[in-house]
Write a protein that holds these residues in place. Structure first.
Motif: not given
Length: 283
Positions: A39-52, A139-145
């Protein structure tokens, strides 16, 4: 399929699809990772590669060919192989294939290593260039807390006193427009109005850790000593905050389409290996 690692303080669960962290709990069963409600965002902590972020027109060119690479790259949408696991650590891997070279014509292996140590979860990125040419990548991290209480009850605290300026997005690209982030005693109270223009994107930042406070009490700290860039993001009215250490960011509006000239890009030489690490500390 998921893999669970644990120690006497924490339990982490990682989904093999995307090698994505989907849960980080204390032994008292307190959850720190966003649940992924679509309903808001269906991911948790995706890994961003090979672009951010986003490429201009979702395209880049290399050796006279044009390639289409969607926002944040493809690693988050691939099934990773679990190549090593212990009680408190797990190593996941993907490699270039006939499918990936259609989007990104480079030979690589990406390993993501999760390790629990006391009240810390460290996440290490290992990028290996298996090709015969230099390889450009981000490369980057996208963790949602998870923020289970009122959003306004929370704040983020920067490690160092600094004057912070963030870049505004224009059609998902980095524009020349900036805004100053008001910081008092190293802290920024969270308010949805901060994110009306999407993410807060910092090309430069002195702080190498960021702390989430709930009613002025520190609950979690993200350490990102290795990472030069940072994003902070949420969706309007969503009960989470993303703290995103990055190597690189979206194209600028003036980008040429040459990945080797992209602002913030990393260049990895043939047969070389890149390492970076960030960690989540439960306070």
């Amino acid at each position: 399929m998921t893999t669970i690692i644990k120690n006497s303080i924490l339990t982490a669960e990682i989904k093999h699809f995307g090698a994505e962290l989907i849960s980080l709990k204390t032994n008292l069963n307190k959850e720190y990772i966003w649940e992924g409600n679509p309903e808001f965002w269906g991911k948790h902590s995706p890994v961003l590669f090979p672009i951010v972020g986003t490429l201009k027109n979702n395209l880049f060119h290399f050796n006279g060919m044009e390639y289409n690479l969607s926002r944040h790259g493809f690693a988050r949408d691939m099934e990773f192989e679990l190549i090593d696991v212990t009680e408190n650590s797990a190593v996941f891997s993907i490699q270039s294939s006939g499918e990936t070279v259609k989007m990104y014509p480079f030979e690589f292996e990406l390993q993501i290593i999760y390790t629990l140590h006391e009240n810390n979860l460290s996440i290490t990125y290992k990028v290996i260039n298996n090709g015969k040419t230099a390889m450009p990548f981000s490369i980057g991290a996208h963790p949602a807390f998870a923020l289970p209480n009122q959003f306004e009850n929370y704040a983020v605290a920067f490690e160092k006193e600094e004057s912070l300026e963030y870049y505004l997005l224009e059609n998902d690209l980095i524009s020349n427009k900036t805004k100053k982030l008001e910081v008092h005693n190293k802290q920024v109270p969270l308010a949805y109005e901060l994110f009306e223009d999407d993410a807060l994107i910092f090309k430069t930042i002195k702080s190498k850790s960021l702390t989430i406070l709930e009613n002025e009490n520190p609950i979690l700290r993200v350490h990102f000593e290795d990472f030069p860039n940072l994003g902070i993001w949420t969706k309007m009215k969503a009960p989470f905050i993303c703290i995103e250490p990055w190597f690189g960011y979206s194209d600028t509006t003036e980008n040429s389409g040459n990945l080797f000239e992209k602002e913030g890009i990393q260049i990895l030489e043939s047969n070389a290996t890149f390492h970076s690490k960030f960690s989540i500390e439960i306070l």
